[in-house]
Design a protein around this motif. Structure first.
Motif, PDB file in Angstrom:
ATOM      1  N   ILE A  94     -14.051  -1.286   7.787  1.00  0.00           N
ATOM      2  CA  ILE A  94     -12.696  -1.630   8.235  1.00  0.00           C
ATOM      3  C   ILE A  94     -11.709  -1.276   7.127  1.00  0.00           C
ATOM      4  O   ILE A  94     -11.961  -1.539   5.948  1.00  0.00           O
ATOM      5  N   THR A  95     -10.579  -0.673   7.495  1.00  0.00           N
ATOM      6  CA  THR A  95      -9.558  -0.296   6.514  1.00  0.00           C
ATOM      7  C   THR A  95      -8.207  -0.897   6.902  1.00  0.00           C
ATOM      8  O   THR A  95      -8.060  -1.513   7.969  1.00  0.00           O
ATOM      9  N   GLU A  96      -7.228  -0.656   6.046  1.00  0.00           N
ATOM     10  CA  GLU A  96      -5.872  -1.145   6.336  1.00  0.00           C
ATOM     11  C   GLU A  96      -5.328  -0.534   7.627  1.00  0.00           C
ATOM     12  O   GLU A  96      -4.472  -1.134   8.291  1.00  0.00           O
ATOM     13  N   LYS A 146      -3.379  -1.725  13.162  1.00  0.00           N
ATOM     14  CA  LYS A 146      -3.410  -1.641  14.626  1.00  0.00           C
ATOM     15  C   LYS A 146      -3.415  -3.022  15.254  1.00  0.00           C
ATOM     16  O   LYS A 146      -2.731  -3.284  16.247  1.00  0.00           O
ATOM     17  N   LYS A 147      -4.204  -3.938  14.670  1.00  0.00           N
ATOM     18  CA  LYS A 147      -4.283  -5.288  15.218  1.00  0.00           C
ATOM     19  C   LYS A 147      -2.988  -6.055  15.010  1.00  0.00           C
ATOM     20  O   LYS A 147      -2.583  -6.865  15.844  1.00  0.00           O
ATOM     21  N   LEU A 148      -2.335  -5.802  13.877  1.00  0.00           N
ATOM     22  CA  LEU A 148      -1.091  -6.506  13.575  1.00  0.00           C
ATOM     23  C   LEU A 148       0.093  -5.946  14.356  1.00  0.00           C
ATOM     24  O   LEU A 148       1.078  -6.645  14.603  1.00  0.00           O
ATOM     25  N   GLY A 149       0.006  -4.665  14.712  1.00  0.00           N
ATOM     26  CA  GLY A 149       1.131  -4.009  15.366  1.00  0.00           C
ATOM     27  C   GLY A 149       2.209  -3.592  14.391  1.00  0.00           C
ATOM     28  O   GLY A 149       3.355  -3.354  14.787  1.00  0.00           O
ATOM     29  N   ARG A 150       1.861  -3.502  13.121  1.00  0.00           N
ATOM     30  CA  ARG A 150       2.781  -3.009  12.096  1.00  0.00           C
ATOM     31  C   ARG A 150       1.952  -2.393  10.967  1.00  0.00           C
ATOM     32  O   ARG A 150       0.741  -2.610  10.878  1.00  0.00           O
ATOM     33  N   VAL A 151       2.610  -1.634  10.129  1.00  0.00           N
ATOM     34  CA  VAL A 151       1.882  -0.836   9.137  1.00  0.00           C
ATOM     35  C   VAL A 151       1.615  -1.633   7.858  1.00  0.00           C
ATOM     36  O   VAL A 151       2.522  -2.244   7.287  1.00  0.00           O
ATOM     37  N   VAL A 152       0.351  -1.612   7.441  1.00  0.00           N
ATOM     38  CA  VAL A 152      -0.053  -2.093   6.116  1.00  0.00           C
ATOM     39  C   VAL A 152      -0.548  -0.872   5.350  1.00  0.00           C
ATOM     40  O   VAL A 152      -1.527  -0.238   5.750  1.00  0.00           O
ATOM     41  N   LEU A 172      -1.067 -14.324   6.815  1.00  0.00           N
ATOM     42  CA  LEU A 172      -2.484 -14.019   6.910  1.00  0.00           C
ATOM     43  C   LEU A 172      -2.666 -12.782   7.783  1.00  0.00           C
ATOM     44  O   LEU A 172      -2.264 -12.776   8.949  1.00  0.00           O
ATOM     45  N   ILE A 173      -3.255 -11.711   7.215  1.00  0.00           N
ATOM     46  CA  ILE A 173      -3.399 -10.479   7.982  1.00  0.00           C
ATOM     47  C   ILE A 173      -4.857 -10.128   8.285  1.00  0.00           C
ATOM     48  O   ILE A 173      -5.126  -9.276   9.142  1.00  0.00           O
ATOM     49  N   TYR A 174      -5.802 -10.794   7.599  1.00  0.00           N
ATOM     50  CA  TYR A 174      -7.222 -10.530   7.900  1.00  0.00           C
ATOM     51  C   TYR A 174      -8.043 -11.723   7.435  1.00  0.00           C
ATOM     52  O   TYR A 174      -7.764 -12.324   6.405  1.00  0.00           O
ATOM     53  N   ARG A 175      -9.084 -12.037   8.214  1.00  0.00           N
ATOM     54  CA  ARG A 175      -9.968 -13.157   7.855  1.00  0.00           C
ATOM     55  C   ARG A 175     -11.388 -12.850   8.304  1.00  0.00           C
ATOM     56  O   ARG A 175     -11.619 -12.235   9.350  1.00  0.00           O
TER      57      ARG A 175
END
Length: 302
Positions: free
Chosen positions: A2-4, A9-15, A246-249
């Motif tokens: 898994i990458t940024e 994609k899951k967040l709907g914004r760019v990391v 929180l962006i990933y867990r």
């Protein structure tokens, strides 16, 4: 792995700041062989008394707020081990029975660790690994971790072997994918065991949501979990001084890891990543809960 990009994609914004979530097999290494080799080395770790000292000071300051300033004056010297616990006696003697019980609980060792540092040099397609000795460990952060800590050096058997050197080279490869021009790095490893028991949680990150002060980190490569629940690894983006999102867990299983940009990446990539790991507690309260990990701090030197 898994990458940024997947997280974006899951967040709907760019990391944009680099994140890698994977396992030993993703690095081309045999998971069972790797885990079985390193598990025994966690039986030789040093108690992390720094963690206990920090919790004791915090508790006493909260218990005696009117004397907080006086307690803080001895914080650094006690934390670094330059004075003994006797300096706390004036306040410990004033604790009531309930407070004393709480104080005794937080004085129990819940973390053990050792440390080893390496210089990595890259010449053409060859990666050279050399162990270097750092007698004291300090982090480039804005809390108590900036103070000097001295940990036992990892044994030669644990970190000067083909498997560990191969891991360091694979981690170098992760950084090279982001910075193909690099020629020299320093990597510091931390073998850490977190211990929990009935009524006493094992704190994986007592400082809360934080950075480690390195350019990149592998916040945890999990080696072993026994009778433990919790320890959810969390990646945050600091959006403002007051707000972390929180962006990933993920609760990492043995063999899994999280690699991420850590400090200063907001100036390079545009996203300020922080991280946290929730405490562990025993599944069966009659036995200890244990979580063993190797963490890495990675800095580009050239």
């Amino acid at each position: 792995m898994i990458t940024e990009k997947d997280i974006s994609k899951k967040l709907g914004r760019v990391v944009k700041s680099p994140i890698r979530v994977g396992d030993i097999a993703d690095l081309g290494m045999h998971t069972t062989t790797f885990l079985n080799f390193f598990k025994p080395f966690f039986e030789e770790l040093q108690d992390d008394n720094y963690l206990v000292r920090g919790k004791q000071i915090t508790f006493l300051k909260e218990s005696f707020p009117e004397e907080s300033e006086m307690i803080e004056k001895i914080h650094k010297s006690y934390f670094e081990g330059n004075v003994t616990s006797k300096v706390l006696d004036p306040w410990i003697q004033k604790l009531d029975a309930s407070q004393k019980q709480q104080y005794d609980h937080l004085s129990v060792i819940t973390r053990q660790r050792n440390i080893a540092s390496f210089q990595i040099e890259i010449w053409d397609d060859t990666i050279f690994v050399e162990r270097i000795v750092q007698h004291a460990f300090e982090q480039d952060v804005d809390d108590f971790r900036v103070w000097k800590r001295v940990f036992t050096q990892a044994s030669r058997e644990a970190v000067e072997n083909e498997l560990f050197f191969e891991l360091l080279k694979k981690m170098t490869g992760l950084v090279q994918e982001i910075h193909p021009e690099i020629r020299k790095m320093q990597i510091t490893s931390h073998f850490m065991r977190t211990i929990s028991q009935e009524k006493i949680k094992g704190e994986n990150a007592p400082e809360g949501v934080h950075e480690d002060g390195a350019q990149y980190i592998m916040s945890a490569l999990v080696i072993n979990r026994q009778n433990s629940i919790g320890a959810e690894s969390q990646v945050y983006e600091k959006l403002s001084p007051e707000h972390n999102e929180l962006i990933y867990r993920k609760v990492l299983a043995p063999g899994e890891f999280i690699f991420q940009a850590d400090t200063g990446e907001e100036f390079t990539f545009g996203n300020d990543l922080w991280h946290y790991v929730t405490p562990i507690e025993p599944d069966d309260s009659s036995r200890l809960g244990i979580r063993d990990i190797i963490g890495f701090d990675i800095d580009i030197l050239d």
